[in-house]
Scaffold this motif. Sequence first.
Motif, PDB file in Angstrom:
ATOM      1  N   ALA A 147       0.826  -1.216   0.000  1.00 46.80           N
ATOM      2  CA  ALA A 147       0.000   0.000   0.000  1.00 46.80           C
ATOM      3  C   ALA A 147       0.857   1.260   0.000  1.00 46.80           C
ATOM      4  O   ALA A 147       0.594   2.207  -0.752  1.00 46.80           O
ATOM      5  CB  ALA A 147      -0.935   0.002   1.206  1.00 46.80           C
ATOM      6  N   TRP A 151       1.776   3.663  -3.129  1.00 47.10           N
ATOM      7  CA  TRP A 151       1.048   4.883  -2.763  1.00 47.10           C
ATOM      8  C   TRP A 151      -0.458   4.726  -2.977  1.00 47.10           C
ATOM      9  O   TRP A 151      -1.123   5.534  -3.624  1.00 47.10           O
ATOM     10  CB  TRP A 151       1.578   6.080  -3.543  1.00 47.10           C
ATOM     11  CG  TRP A 151       1.651   7.328  -2.695  1.00 47.10           C
ATOM     12  CD1 TRP A 151       0.928   8.476  -2.865  1.00 47.10           C
ATOM     13  CD2 TRP A 151       2.501   7.550  -1.555  1.00 47.10           C
ATOM     14  NE1 TRP A 151       1.259   9.398  -1.895  1.00 47.10           N
ATOM     15  CE2 TRP A 151       2.232   8.862  -1.079  1.00 47.10           C
ATOM     16  CE3 TRP A 151       3.432   6.787  -0.884  1.00 47.10           C
ATOM     17  CZ2 TRP A 151       2.878   9.400   0.030  1.00 47.10           C
ATOM     18  CZ3 TRP A 151       4.081   7.330   0.214  1.00 47.10           C
ATOM     19  CH2 TRP A 151       3.803   8.619   0.651  1.00 47.10           C
ATOM     20  N   LYS A 152      -1.010   3.660  -2.372  1.00 54.25           N
ATOM     21  CA  LYS A 152      -2.433   3.377  -2.473  1.00 54.25           C
ATOM     22  C   LYS A 152      -3.176   4.118  -1.354  1.00 54.25           C
ATOM     23  O   LYS A 152      -3.443   3.562  -0.282  1.00 54.25           O
ATOM     24  CB  LYS A 152      -2.684   1.869  -2.398  1.00 54.25           C
ATOM     25  CG  LYS A 152      -2.137   1.088  -3.593  1.00 54.25           C
ATOM     26  CD  LYS A 152      -2.407  -0.393  -3.440  1.00 54.25           C
ATOM     27  CE  LYS A 152      -1.998  -1.167  -4.672  1.00 54.25           C
ATOM     28  NZ  LYS A 152      -2.875  -0.883  -5.839  1.00 54.25           N
ATOM     29  N   LEU A 153      -3.510   5.372  -1.607  1.00 58.31           N
ATOM     30  CA  LEU A 153      -4.132   6.223  -0.594  1.00 58.31           C
ATOM     31  C   LEU A 153      -5.504   5.725  -0.165  1.00 58.31           C
ATOM     32  O   LEU A 153      -5.965   6.047   0.934  1.00 58.31           O
ATOM     33  CB  LEU A 153      -4.244   7.651  -1.127  1.00 58.31           C
ATOM     34  CG  LEU A 153      -2.917   8.369  -1.424  1.00 58.31           C
ATOM     35  CD1 LEU A 153      -3.181   9.703  -2.097  1.00 58.31           C
ATOM     36  CD2 LEU A 153      -2.117   8.570  -0.159  1.00 58.31           C
ATOM     37  N   ASP A 154      -6.148   4.940  -1.022  1.00 61.61           N
ATOM     38  CA  ASP A 154      -7.484   4.454  -0.686  1.00 61.61           C
ATOM     39  C   ASP A 154      -7.427   3.345   0.367  1.00 61.61           C
ATOM     40  O   ASP A 154      -8.417   3.086   1.046  1.00 61.61           O
ATOM     41  CB  ASP A 154      -8.200   3.941  -1.939  1.00 61.61           C
ATOM     42  CG  ASP A 154      -7.412   2.881  -2.682  1.00 61.61           C
ATOM     43  OD1 ASP A 154      -6.179   3.031  -2.793  1.00 61.61           O
ATOM     44  OD2 ASP A 154      -8.019   1.911  -3.165  1.00 61.61           O
ATOM     45  N   GLU A 155      -6.279   2.697   0.531  1.00 62.55           N
ATOM     46  CA  GLU A 155      -6.121   1.681   1.576  1.00 62.55           C
ATOM     47  C   GLU A 155      -5.598   2.372   2.833  1.00 62.55           C
ATOM     48  O   GLU A 155      -4.439   2.207   3.232  1.00 62.55           O
ATOM     49  CB  GLU A 155      -5.170   0.577   1.112  1.00 62.55           C
ATOM     50  CG  GLU A 155      -5.669  -0.177  -0.111  1.00 62.55           C
ATOM     51  CD  GLU A 155      -4.725  -1.292  -0.548  1.00 62.55           C
ATOM     52  OE1 GLU A 155      -3.860  -1.703   0.266  1.00 62.55           O
ATOM     53  OE2 GLU A 155      -4.854  -1.744  -1.698  1.00 62.55           O
ATOM     54  N   VAL A 156      -6.466   3.150   3.450  1.00 59.68           N
ATOM     55  CA  VAL A 156      -6.042   4.093   4.496  1.00 59.68           C
ATOM     56  C   VAL A 156      -5.295   3.414   5.639  1.00 59.68           C
ATOM     57  O   VAL A 156      -4.205   3.842   6.030  1.00 59.68           O
ATOM     58  CB  VAL A 156      -7.271   4.855   5.053  1.00 59.68           C
ATOM     59  CG1 VAL A 156      -6.831   5.799   6.173  1.00 59.68           C
ATOM     60  CG2 VAL A 156      -7.965   5.625   3.944  1.00 59.68           C
ATOM     61  N   GLU A 160      -1.305   4.177   6.144  1.00 59.89           N
ATOM     62  CA  GLU A 160      -0.813   4.936   7.295  1.00 59.89           C
ATOM     63  C   GLU A 160       0.197   4.134   8.108  1.00 59.89           C
ATOM     64  O   GLU A 160       1.207   4.667   8.573  1.00 59.89           O
ATOM     65  CB  GLU A 160      -1.981   5.377   8.181  1.00 59.89           C
ATOM     66  CG  GLU A 160      -2.851   6.453   7.564  1.00 59.89           C
ATOM     67  CD  GLU A 160      -2.063   7.735   7.271  1.00 59.89           C
ATOM     68  OE1 GLU A 160      -1.173   8.084   8.069  1.00 59.89           O
ATOM     69  OE2 GLU A 160      -2.342   8.369   6.248  1.00 59.89           O
TER      70      GLU A 160
END
Length: 358
Positions: A147, A151-156, A160
Amino acid sequence: MQETIHHLSHIDLDGYSCQFIMQYTPYKITNYNANYGAEVKSKLDLILENIRKSKQSALILITDLNLTADESRWLNNEVRKMNDDKLDVKITLLDHHGSGQESAKKYEWYFLDESRCATKIMYDYTKENFEFNEPSWMEKFVNVVNAVDLWKLDEVENFEYGKVCMRLVNETRELNRVMFADQDNNYKLSLLKESTKYIEVDNAPVALDNKIHSIKKEFFKIDEDNTLDNLSTNYIVKLLGDKRDTNTIYYKGYRGFLSYGVGNTSIVGNGFLVAYPEYDFIVDVSYRGAMSLRANFNVSVAQIAKEWANGGGHPNAAGGRIMGFKEQYRYDKVKQQIETIINDKESRASVLEYKKED
């Protein structure tokens, strides 16, 4: 599988995580790490040297690093020559960088998949091709790395947590990875293992972030607690002491210790001289050829700095810059450069002394 695995990987979270996965296999593995550029070939040279010395079958496993067309051709030819000499050597490269497409099309050992990070490729490949004692949290960890690396921002949640893991690796600079390659690699893999303890807890990114300082200290702690700086300094001084057989140099009858890229010479250097009083001086050379010298009243390092590099300073603390110094990724190559300077300076001094007597 009987062969030794020589595993070369990148120096970021994705690269170290590939090596972390392989810790859960039963094979004999030697880890190497490199950044892009000349360091890749330097480490591959070292791997080939080690295989030739061992004369044993081997797998060269490369992860999270793409090779140029020239590097791929060179490596393929070198391995072919070793196999012609009756050595059983194989190559497997697992990567996700599109810049490796040319090599991937040409060599069957070059596996390229841009849809997954190298850690996820390594994970899937390990399950299919190696004995794998997979921990219950491994798939979750792999998804965390995937993730943040892609840079998979949707996989919060994973993203993080991955950011904290990324910082855990990127800001772990206590050990120099040229002088202490094995220990630095072990340090980073140990920290990644510690990170998995918090991967399932509530508010996992904050939980891990709060623990970073303490888990770093725990790695360096021998007995009593102390500041991270003091713990790591004591650890490094001990590592330097363990390298006395290979890192000792002599200049005009004085015994010195040569380190490379360690830094913090005021503390580490003085700590070394106190721990090992048989040494007259210590010199640390930076990657760009800057020298930092320390002594403990046995010799003037200001004079040494002047003679070696037109530098100067105080009798017990001096520095300078070596003109024409070439950055190296192996300690033995650094020592060769410094000993060439030493031999040249001593030879010139002998000639001048001879002329005076004449």
